[in-house]
Design an enzyme around this catalytic site. Structure first.
Site, PDB file in Angstrom:
ATOM      1  N   GLY A  15       0.834  -1.204   0.000  1.00 42.20           N
ATOM      2  CA  GLY A  15       0.000   0.000   0.000  1.00 42.20           C
ATOM      3  C   GLY A  15       0.862   1.244   0.000  1.00 42.20           C
ATOM      4  N   PHE A 121     -13.965  21.813  11.766  1.00 41.03           N
ATOM      5  CA  PHE A 121     -14.444  20.548  11.233  1.00 41.03           C
ATOM      6  C   PHE A 121     -15.381  19.932  12.272  1.00 41.03           C
ATOM      7  CE2 PHE A 121     -13.348  17.794   7.632  1.00 41.03           C
ATOM      8  CZ  PHE A 121     -12.701  18.676   6.813  1.00 41.03           C
ATOM      9  N   GLN A 241     -18.827   4.410   8.230  1.00 41.19           N
ATOM     10  CA  GLN A 241     -19.310   5.796   8.267  1.00 41.19           C
ATOM     11  C   GLN A 241     -19.940   6.256   6.958  1.00 41.19           C
ATOM     12  OE1 GLN A 241     -16.441   9.388   8.374  1.00 41.19           O
ATOM     13  NE2 GLN A 241     -17.429   9.352  10.369  1.00 41.19           N
ATOM     14  N   HIS A 243     -20.746   9.650   5.088  1.00 38.04           N
ATOM     15  CA  HIS A 243     -20.452  11.086   5.112  1.00 38.04           C
ATOM     16  C   HIS A 243     -21.721  11.812   4.678  1.00 38.04           C
ATOM     17  CE1 HIS A 243     -18.667  14.946   4.197  1.00 38.04           C
ATOM     18  NE2 HIS A 243     -17.496  14.533   4.647  1.00 38.04           N
ATOM     19  N   LEU A 253     -17.499  13.138  -3.052  1.00 39.80           N
ATOM     20  CA  LEU A 253     -17.500  13.854  -1.776  1.00 39.80           C
ATOM     21  C   LEU A 253     -17.455  15.372  -1.917  1.00 39.80           C
ATOM     22  CD1 LEU A 253     -17.378  12.882   1.236  1.00 39.80           C
ATOM     23  CD2 LEU A 253     -15.067  13.758   1.199  1.00 39.80           C
ATOM     24  N   GLU A 256     -16.370  18.209   4.296  1.00 44.62           N
ATOM     25  CA  GLU A 256     -16.960  18.843   5.472  1.00 44.62           C
ATOM     26  C   GLU A 256     -16.405  20.260   5.656  1.00 44.62           C
ATOM     27  OE1 GLU A 256     -17.235  15.927   8.628  1.00 44.62           O
ATOM     28  OE2 GLU A 256     -16.533  17.447  10.016  1.00 44.62           O
ATOM     29  N   ARG A 287     -20.399  13.167  12.053  1.00 42.91           N
ATOM     30  CA  ARG A 287     -21.023  12.734  10.798  1.00 42.91           C
ATOM     31  C   ARG A 287     -22.173  11.760  10.993  1.00 42.91           C
ATOM     32  NH1 ARG A 287     -15.305  12.026   7.587  1.00 42.91           N
ATOM     33  NH2 ARG A 287     -14.998  14.264   7.322  1.00 42.91           N
ATOM     34  N   HIS A 357     -18.502   6.138   3.238  1.00 43.40           N
ATOM     35  CA  HIS A 357     -17.246   6.892   3.207  1.00 43.40           C
ATOM     36  C   HIS A 357     -16.066   6.202   3.867  1.00 43.40           C
ATOM     37  CE1 HIS A 357     -14.771  10.421   2.948  1.00 43.40           C
ATOM     38  NE2 HIS A 357     -14.667  10.541   4.241  1.00 43.40           N
ATOM     39  N   ARG A 399     -15.733   8.005  13.156  1.00 37.87           N
ATOM     40  CA  ARG A 399     -14.510   8.820  13.056  1.00 37.87           C
ATOM     41  C   ARG A 399     -14.860  10.297  12.888  1.00 37.87           C
ATOM     42  NH1 ARG A 399     -11.684  11.086   8.826  1.00 37.87           N
ATOM     43  NH2 ARG A 399     -12.694   9.950   7.135  1.00 37.87           N
TER      44      ARG A 399
HETATM   45  C1  LIG Z   1     -12.948  11.578  -1.188  1.00 38.18           C
HETATM   46  C2  LIG Z   1     -12.315  11.403   0.157  1.00 38.18           C
HETATM   47  C3  LIG Z   1     -11.946  12.517   0.907  1.00 38.18           C
HETATM   48  C4  LIG Z   1     -11.369  12.370   2.158  1.00 38.18           C
HETATM   49  N1  LIG Z   1     -11.006  13.479   2.886  1.00 38.18           N
HETATM   50  C5  LIG Z   1     -10.394  13.332   4.090  1.00 38.18           C
HETATM   51  C6  LIG Z   1      -9.929  14.461   4.833  1.00 38.18           C
HETATM   52  O1  LIG Z   1     -10.030  15.604   4.422  1.00 38.18           O
HETATM   53  N2  LIG Z   1      -9.338  14.247   6.033  1.00 38.18           N
HETATM   54  C7  LIG Z   1      -9.180  12.994   6.545  1.00 38.18           C
HETATM   55  O2  LIG Z   1      -8.630  12.856   7.637  1.00 38.18           O
HETATM   56  N3  LIG Z   1      -9.582  11.901   5.847  1.00 38.18           N
HETATM   57  C8  LIG Z   1     -10.177  12.043   4.648  1.00 38.18           C
HETATM   58  N4  LIG Z   1     -10.579  10.921   3.945  1.00 38.18           N
HETATM   59  C9  LIG Z   1     -10.206   9.586   4.441  1.00 38.18           C
HETATM   60  C10 LIG Z   1      -8.748   9.309   4.131  1.00 38.18           C
HETATM   61  O3  LIG Z   1      -8.355   9.978   2.970  1.00 38.18           O
HETATM   62  C11 LIG Z   1      -8.463   7.820   3.948  1.00 38.18           C
HETATM   63  O4  LIG Z   1      -8.978   7.112   5.041  1.00 38.18           O
HETATM   64  C12 LIG Z   1      -6.969   7.584   3.891  1.00 38.18           C
HETATM   65  O5  LIG Z   1      -6.385   8.395   2.907  1.00 38.18           O
HETATM   66  C13 LIG Z   1      -6.597   6.133   3.629  1.00 38.18           C
HETATM   67  O6  LIG Z   1      -5.198   6.069   3.514  1.00 38.18           O
HETATM   68  P1  LIG Z   1      -4.420   4.697   3.495  1.00 38.18           P
HETATM   69  O7  LIG Z   1      -2.971   5.019   3.478  1.00 38.18           O
HETATM   70  O8  LIG Z   1      -4.927   3.828   4.578  1.00 38.18           O
HETATM   71  O9  LIG Z   1      -4.879   4.025   2.121  1.00 38.18           O
HETATM   72  P2  LIG Z   1      -5.023   4.584   0.626  1.00 38.18           P
HETATM   73  O10 LIG Z   1      -4.571   5.972   0.475  1.00 38.18           O
HETATM   74  O11 LIG Z   1      -6.405   4.240   0.200  1.00 38.18           O
HETATM   75  O12 LIG Z   1      -4.002   3.679  -0.161  1.00 38.18           O
HETATM   76  C14 LIG Z   1      -4.173   2.284  -0.284  1.00 38.18           C
HETATM   77  C15 LIG Z   1      -2.976   1.724  -1.005  1.00 38.18           C
HETATM   78  O13 LIG Z   1      -3.055   0.319  -0.976  1.00 38.18           O
HETATM   79  C16 LIG Z   1      -2.767  -0.191  -2.256  1.00 38.18           C
HETATM   80  N5  LIG Z   1      -3.463  -1.483  -2.386  1.00 38.18           N
HETATM   81  C17 LIG Z   1      -4.761  -1.763  -2.140  1.00 38.18           C
HETATM   82  N6  LIG Z   1      -5.006  -3.058  -2.384  1.00 38.18           N
HETATM   83  C18 LIG Z   1      -3.846  -3.609  -2.775  1.00 38.18           C
HETATM   84  C19 LIG Z   1      -3.447  -4.914  -3.180  1.00 38.18           C
HETATM   85  N7  LIG Z   1      -4.297  -5.932  -3.263  1.00 38.18           N
HETATM   86  N8  LIG Z   1      -2.153  -5.102  -3.524  1.00 38.18           N
HETATM   87  C20 LIG Z   1      -1.263  -4.093  -3.506  1.00 38.18           C
HETATM   88  N9  LIG Z   1      -1.592  -2.843  -3.137  1.00 38.18           N
HETATM   89  C21 LIG Z   1      -2.862  -2.618  -2.771  1.00 38.18           C
HETATM   90  C22 LIG Z   1      -3.238   0.856  -3.232  1.00 38.18           C
HETATM   91  O14 LIG Z   1      -2.552   0.753  -4.442  1.00 38.18           O
HETATM   92  C23 LIG Z   1      -2.876   2.132  -2.471  1.00 38.18           C
HETATM   93  O15 LIG Z   1      -1.547   2.488  -2.751  1.00 38.18           O
HETATM   94  C24 LIG Z   1     -11.153  11.073   2.684  1.00 38.18           C
HETATM   95  C25 LIG Z   1     -11.510   9.952   1.923  1.00 38.18           C
HETATM   96  C26 LIG Z   1     -12.107  10.115   0.693  1.00 38.18           C
HETATM   97  C27 LIG Z   1     -12.519   8.875  -0.059  1.00 38.18           C
END
Ligand SMILES: Cc1cc2nc3c(=O)[nH]c(=O)nc-3n(C[C@H](O)[C@H](O)[C@H](O)COP(=O)(O)OP(=O)(O)OC[C@H]3O[C@@H](n4cnc5c(N)ncnc54)[C@H](O)[C@@H]3O)c2cc1C
Length: 584
Positions: A15, A121, A241, A243, A253, A256, A287, A357, A399
């Site tokens: 990831g 927020f 959650q 949103h 989205l 917020e 939320r 969300h 959250r």
């Molecule tokens: C539209 C939107 C807006 C948001 N805004 C906010 C905000 O303003 N503030 C806030 O705090 N949170 C926000 N969130 C929530 C937050 O962005 C996410 O919870 C967070 O970014 C998730 O990060 P992560 O590093 O866990 O995973 P991600 O950023 O989702 O990355 C997942 C990674 O895993 C890899 N992966 C997945 N499956 C596999 C696999 N089988 N094999 C190899 N690689 C894989 C993908 O390639 C990717 O690189 C938002 C979410 C969304 C959807």
């Protein structure tokens, strides 16, 4: 199938979102540690890049603030299912983590005197709930994009080895020791074994279980699903959650931060209905409360159409913000509205509906990101998880906005540090002789008959069931039915072949694997929701409308074994604040 290749690394992170990249940065900063990041997407396309509104940290740059208030808000926002020491660490470490990002080059918006600017927020308050506070640090409405770019550049500098477009299908666990992962290289269709001292799963969320979601197509919960298949329990899966403000009918989205800057939710009478549901926090209540209030307004005929049977919606009114504020602080949101709705939010209200969300539940970890087993069994050695796919648990039953980005950088960093230290001392575990066998079975579909359209039909059914029976409001009867339906869909999916037999970029196969993962998670989400006979945070049972601390102030652990579902519980850490009824 092409020949399986084996690679050897000290640390492998699956990831490349905020959590994975921060961990990789830490793991690779110890000289000699060979660190690899596997990602099914190009790293900077990870969902973190879409995070809009901000990252919470009690810097106190604009108004008085304090990490203790941030921790309290997190616990209360999570309806007291949050582990409180974990929340303290989150809030305390957030401050330095944000400055670290700034020092690494993240271009935050600034106050007039040059400090990091902050805005309001939902659920973030001063002095234990007195009034909203400005705590969200932000880079316009592209905060996540900036975090991802900053971390990726730093990882490149540290010479982390990136394996882009590698999709993991299996994690190698023997007893309680992890020895690596097996991944499918999308460009060639070949399987690769990564033999390593430690693995971190940071695969993000799984909102794609639902019909209407803010989540990217890639958010299919591969990490938790793959681990669950290896017998690892999942925690608090019933809490998903919604949103409040997704674009009507699309789920895209609207951050917020629009309400943080002064946007207001209105019903068909033009009433600011949140005055009735949350008199202090109004449109900045948590939320779960706002999503429920919106559904209640819609269901009682106060939606804009006045007809709940018509996929009704409400208005987010940002006209008072003015074109200038929108252009400076919310430029992407303005553009989304222009592109998808053909309207300018400076002039007209935005039609919105709650959208699926964020997964509060996921892979259980301790405070250092180590994956924990059921009951007394302790931790899995050399197996870590962080980010949205993990459950540490700092979000509990709901959250707060901005706390996911904090979770990524605080716990991504902590887990990365622990992992770096672990691999410095640990020996490379023995690789099982049949390392790729299980993965081969998973990807091999040639003995199944392709049934055109069948996989898509199963996916659509899953999303409809999740939306209609495992959404904002739930009931025992609906959930039990959903569990049976998911069991039937899983059995059906077993027999579906993949039409495309090409090796290179076989997206049919990829979609099939992702759908299987989503179906597994849909099943445990519905089953966990049926099991929890109370209402708490985002889990709202029509048949059990009260929060029942005597029975349910505990985390749910769920394991699937040979098709049967087993539950266990884990105590919640309430060592700082006693649970109280939630009012805002
Ligand atoms: C539209 C939107 C807006 C948001 N805004 C906010 C905000 O303003 N503030 C806030 O705090 N949170 C926000 N969130 C929530 C937050 O962005 C996410 O919870 C967070 O970014 C998730 O990060 P992560 O590093 O866990 O995973 P991600 O950023 O989702 O990355 C997942 C990674 O895993 C890899 N992966 C997945 N499956 C596999 C696999 N089988 N094999 C190899 N690689 C894989 C993908 O390639 C990717 O690189 C938002 C979410 C969304 C959807």
């Amino acid at each position: 199938m092409s020949k399986t290749q084996t690679h050897e690394f000290d640390a492998v992170i699956v990831g490349a979102g905020g959590a994975g990249l921060y961990a990789a940065l830490e793991a690779s900063s110890i000289p000699g540690n060979r660190t690899a990041v596997l990602s099914k997407l190009l790293p900077i396309r990870s969902h973190t890049g879409t995070a809009q509104g901000g990252i919470g940290a009690a810097l106190g740059n604009v108004e008085e603030d304090n990490p203790e208030w941030h921790a309290f808000d997190t616990v209360k926002g999570g309806d007291y299912l949050v582990d409180q020491q974990a929340a303290r660490i989150l809030a305390d470490d957030a401050v330095q983590a944000v400055y670290d990002l700034e020092n690494r080059g993240l271009p935050f918006n600034r106050t007039l005197d040059g400090r990091i600017d902050q805005r309001r927020f939902g659920g973030h308050t001063r002095n234990f709930g007195e009034a909203p506070v400005k705590r969200a640090c932000y880079a316009a409405d592209r905060t996540g994009h900036m975090i991802l770019q900053t971390l990726y550049q730093q990882c490149i500098k540290n010479e982390v080895a990136f394996f882009d477009e590698f999709h993991i299908v299996d994690v190698l666990i023997e007893g309680h020791r992890c020895a690596g992962v097996v991944a499918l290289e999308l460009a060639t269709g070949a399987l690769h074994v990564f033999h390593t001292k430690a693995v971190m799963i940071a695969t993000g969320g799984f909102g794609r279980m639902y019909r209407t979601t803010s989540n990217a197509y890639a958010n299919t919960g591969d990490g938790p699903a793959v681990l669950a298949r290896r017998g690892v329990p999942l925690e608090d899966m019933e809490f998903f959650q919604f949103h409040p403000t997704g674009i009507r009918g699309m789920g895209i989205l609207i951050t917020e931060a629009v309400r943080g800057e002064g946007g207001i939710l209105r019903n068909r009478e033009g009433e600011r209905f949140m005055e009735r549901y949350a008199p202090t926090m109004l449109d900045l209540a948590p939320r779960d409360m706002i999503a429920r209030a919106m559904m209640t307004e819609i269901n009682t005929g106060h939606g804009i159409l006045g007809d709940p049977s018509q996929d009704d919606y409400l208005h987010l009114d940002a006209t008072a913000l003015g074109a200038d504020v929108l252009a400076k602080k919310l430029p992407d949101i303005r553009e989304f509205c222009q592109t998808y709705l053909g309207l300018d939010p400076a002039d007209k209200p935005i039609p919105v509906q709650p959208t699926a969300h964020y997964a509060m539940g996921g892979i259980p970890t301790d405070l250092d990101g180590r994956v924990t087993a059921d009951g007394e069994a302790g931790v899995y050695e050399g197996l870590y998880a962080a980010g949205e796919c993990a459950c540490v648990s700092v979000h509990g039953a709901n959250r707060l906005g901005t706390n996911s980005l904090v979770d990524l950088i605080v716990y991504g960093r902590r887990a990365g540090r622990h992992m770096a230290e672990f691999v410095r001392q640990a020996d490379l575990p023995t690789l099982p002789g049949d390392a790729a066998t299980h993965a081969e079975m998973i990807v091999k579909r040639s003995d199944k008959k392709p049934q055109p359209g069948q996989a898509a039909k199963i996916r659509t059914s899953m999303r409809d069931i999740m939306m209609d029976s495992v959404g904002v409001y739930r009931s025992g009867a609906g959930l039990s039915k959903a569990v049976e339906q998911f069991k039937a869909l899983r059995a059906e999916a077993q027999d579906v072949g993949v039409g495309d037999t090409n090796q290179a970029y076989n997206t049919d196969l990829l979609e099939f694997l992702e759908s299987q993962n989503l179906l597994d998670l849909a099943l445990v989400t519905a089953a966990s929701a049926a099991h929890r006979e109370e209402s708490r945070g985002a889990h709202s049972r029509e048949d059990f409308p009260e929060r029942l601390d005597e029975r349910f102030l505990c985390h749910t652990l769920v394991t699937v074994e040979d098709g049967s579902i087993r539950f266990a519980t884990k105590p919640v850490d309430t060592s700082i604040w006693k649970p109280k009824p939630r009012a805002y």
